[in-house]
Design a protein around this motif. Sequence first.
Motif, PDB file in Angstrom:
ATOM      1  N   UNK A  57       6.174  10.370 -36.929  1.00 10.89           N
ATOM      2  CA  UNK A  57       6.173   8.871 -36.705  1.00 10.89           C
ATOM      3  C   UNK A  57       6.427   8.026 -37.596  1.00 10.89           C
ATOM      4  N   UNK A  58       7.361   7.334 -37.668  1.00 10.89           N
ATOM      5  CA  UNK A  58       7.635   6.081 -38.749  1.00 10.89           C
ATOM      6  C   UNK A  58       6.830   4.901 -38.506  1.00 10.89           C
ATOM      7  N   UNK A  59       6.134   4.684 -39.343  1.00 10.30           N
ATOM      8  CA  UNK A  59       5.028   3.484 -39.088  1.00 10.30           C
ATOM      9  C   UNK A  59       5.503   2.166 -38.772  1.00 10.30           C
ATOM     10  N   UNK A  60       4.899   1.499 -37.990  1.00 12.46           N
ATOM     11  CA  UNK A  60       5.208   0.104 -37.428  1.00 12.46           C
ATOM     12  C   UNK A  60       5.534  -0.575 -38.728  1.00 12.46           C
ATOM     13  N   UNK A  61       6.594  -1.207 -39.085  1.00 11.75           N
ATOM     14  CA  UNK A  61       6.756  -1.924 -40.346  1.00 11.75           C
ATOM     15  C   UNK A  61       6.238  -3.259 -40.168  1.00 11.75           C
ATOM     16  N   UNK A  62       5.796  -3.565 -41.454  1.00 14.12           N
ATOM     17  CA  UNK A  62       5.142  -5.157 -41.575  1.00 14.12           C
ATOM     18  C   UNK A  62       6.429  -5.931 -41.700  1.00 14.12           C
ATOM     19  N   UNK A  63       6.611  -6.892 -40.890  1.00 18.55           N
ATOM     20  CA  UNK A  63       7.713  -7.821 -41.079  1.00 18.55           C
ATOM     21  C   UNK A  63       7.317  -9.151 -41.267  1.00 18.55           C
ATOM     22  N   UNK A  64       8.147 -10.149 -41.964  1.00 21.08           N
ATOM     23  CA  UNK A  64       8.034 -11.567 -42.001  1.00 21.08           C
ATOM     24  C   UNK A  64       7.934 -12.121 -40.608  1.00 21.08           C
ATOM     25  N   UNK A  65       8.849 -11.949 -39.882  1.00 22.23           N
ATOM     26  CA  UNK A  65       8.918 -12.460 -38.582  1.00 22.23           C
ATOM     27  C   UNK A  65       7.714 -12.326 -37.565  1.00 22.23           C
ATOM     28  N   UNK A  66       7.054 -11.217 -38.073  1.00 25.96           N
ATOM     29  CA  UNK A  66       5.822 -10.505 -37.169  1.00 25.96           C
ATOM     30  C   UNK A  66       4.736 -10.444 -37.897  1.00 25.96           C
ATOM     31  N   UNK A  67       4.467 -11.212 -39.045  1.00 25.22           N
ATOM     32  CA  UNK A  67       3.489 -11.087 -39.735  1.00 25.22           C
ATOM     33  C   UNK A  67       2.330 -11.199 -38.942  1.00 25.22           C
ATOM     34  N   UNK A  68       2.102 -12.310 -38.415  1.00 25.71           N
ATOM     35  CA  UNK A  68       0.828 -12.390 -37.580  1.00 25.71           C
ATOM     36  C   UNK A  68       0.381 -11.358 -36.682  1.00 25.71           C
ATOM     37  N   UNK A  69       1.037 -10.598 -36.459  1.00 25.72           N
ATOM     38  CA  UNK A  69       0.788  -9.200 -35.730  1.00 25.72           C
ATOM     39  C   UNK A  69       0.514  -8.167 -36.522  1.00 25.72           C
ATOM     40  N   UNK A  70       0.381  -8.063 -37.689  1.00 28.13           N
ATOM     41  CA  UNK A  70       0.140  -7.031 -38.765  1.00 28.13           C
ATOM     42  C   UNK A  70      -0.998  -6.449 -38.555  1.00 28.13           C
ATOM     43  N   UNK A  71      -2.203  -6.891 -38.117  1.00 30.18           N
ATOM     44  CA  UNK A  71      -3.249  -6.163 -38.081  1.00 30.18           C
ATOM     45  C   UNK A  71      -3.335  -5.308 -36.742  1.00 30.18           C
ATOM     46  N   UNK A  72      -2.740  -5.704 -35.744  1.00 25.38           N
ATOM     47  CA  UNK A  72      -2.514  -4.911 -34.470  1.00 25.38           C
ATOM     48  C   UNK A  72      -1.591  -3.597 -34.766  1.00 25.38           C
ATOM     49  N   UNK A  73      -0.561  -3.983 -35.566  1.00 29.03           N
ATOM     50  CA  UNK A  73       0.348  -2.888 -35.836  1.00 29.03           C
ATOM     51  C   UNK A  73      -0.164  -1.912 -36.854  1.00 29.03           C
ATOM     52  N   UNK A  74      -0.884  -2.344 -37.814  1.00 30.94           N
ATOM     53  CA  UNK A  74      -1.772  -1.486 -38.774  1.00 30.94           C
ATOM     54  C   UNK A  74      -2.773  -0.550 -38.135  1.00 30.94           C
ATOM     55  N   UNK A  75      -3.639  -1.330 -37.056  1.00 31.28           N
ATOM     56  CA  UNK A  75      -4.426  -0.499 -36.289  1.00 31.28           C
ATOM     57  C   UNK A  75      -3.701   0.575 -35.305  1.00 31.28           C
ATOM     58  N   UNK A  76      -2.830   0.299 -34.700  1.00 27.45           N
ATOM     59  CA  UNK A  76      -1.791   1.365 -34.277  1.00 27.45           C
ATOM     60  C   UNK A  76      -1.231   2.413 -35.134  1.00 27.45           C
ATOM     61  N   UNK A  77      -0.844   1.899 -36.224  1.00 28.03           N
ATOM     62  CA  UNK A  77      -0.183   3.000 -37.186  1.00 28.03           C
ATOM     63  C   UNK A  77      -1.473   3.951 -37.702  1.00 28.03           C
ATOM     64  N   UNK A  78      -2.788   3.264 -37.973  1.00 32.72           N
ATOM     65  CA  UNK A  78      -3.776   4.227 -38.585  1.00 32.72           C
ATOM     66  C   UNK A  78      -4.319   5.018 -37.293  1.00 32.72           C
ATOM     67  N   UNK A 108      10.939  -9.727 -49.306  1.00 31.60           N
ATOM     68  CA  UNK A 108      11.925 -10.708 -48.534  1.00 31.60           C
ATOM     69  C   UNK A 108      13.201  -9.960 -48.660  1.00 31.60           C
ATOM     70  N   UNK A 109      13.304  -9.302 -49.786  1.00 31.82           N
ATOM     71  CA  UNK A 109      14.817  -8.678 -50.042  1.00 31.82           C
ATOM     72  C   UNK A 109      14.875  -7.305 -48.898  1.00 31.82           C
ATOM     73  N   UNK A 110      13.880  -6.874 -48.315  1.00 30.59           N
ATOM     74  CA  UNK A 110      14.089  -5.842 -47.694  1.00 30.59           C
ATOM     75  C   UNK A 110      14.489  -6.234 -46.107  1.00 30.59           C
ATOM     76  N   UNK A 111      14.512  -7.534 -45.722  1.00 35.18           N
ATOM     77  CA  UNK A 111      15.116  -8.052 -44.539  1.00 35.18           C
ATOM     78  C   UNK A 111      15.960  -8.764 -44.672  1.00 35.18           C
ATOM     79  N   UNK A 112      16.949  -8.704 -43.492  1.00 32.29           N
ATOM     80  CA  UNK A 112      18.170  -9.737 -43.374  1.00 32.29           C
ATOM     81  C   UNK A 112      17.550 -11.064 -42.950  1.00 32.29           C
ATOM     82  N   UNK A 113      18.425 -12.121 -42.640  1.00 29.49           N
ATOM     83  CA  UNK A 113      18.111 -13.443 -42.702  1.00 29.49           C
ATOM     84  C   UNK A 113      16.841 -13.880 -41.391  1.00 29.49           C
ATOM     85  N   UNK A 114      16.990 -12.952 -40.382  1.00 30.66           N
ATOM     86  CA  UNK A 114      15.765 -13.191 -39.282  1.00 30.66           C
ATOM     87  C   UNK A 114      14.430 -12.687 -39.670  1.00 30.66           C
ATOM     88  N   UNK A 115      14.174 -12.035 -40.744  1.00 30.15           N
ATOM     89  CA  UNK A 115      12.872 -11.739 -41.306  1.00 30.15           C
ATOM     90  C   UNK A 115      12.336 -10.538 -40.563  1.00 30.15           C
TER      91      UNK A 115
END
Length: 135
Positions: A57-78, A108-115
Amino acid sequence: SLYYADRIVIKHQPRIIFMYAGDNDIAKGKTSQRVFDDFKMFVKKVHSALPKTKIVFIAIKPSIARWKLVDKMRDANNRIAEFSTKHDLLGYIDIDTPMIGDDGKPMKDLFVKDGLHLSEKGYEIWSGLVKKHLD
């Protein structure tokens, strides 16, 4: 992934599966528990047909566009990471940590324009981590 597993995975009888899932699910309102449960069901389905296939499983990535969801994503990853340590045929790739900058947010440089989608540099990080599991 679960619904189409027979068509897109099992029929090809892979020795190893790299799975990235949960990003869009959480963005559409699924809970981290549901993403975890879906992963467990996918593992069960694959291993019922292919008992020797490794699933990474490749962890759910932290993204600029979905940063407000990072806690839920990290919980799933954990949850998935912990579950994976208990099974020989499961692996986990932490792509969260290497994507976070000194400010504690995604670089920021890990993402294209859409974040949301990865840039070439973002894919280079992922590729290096995936290759370690191919040996």
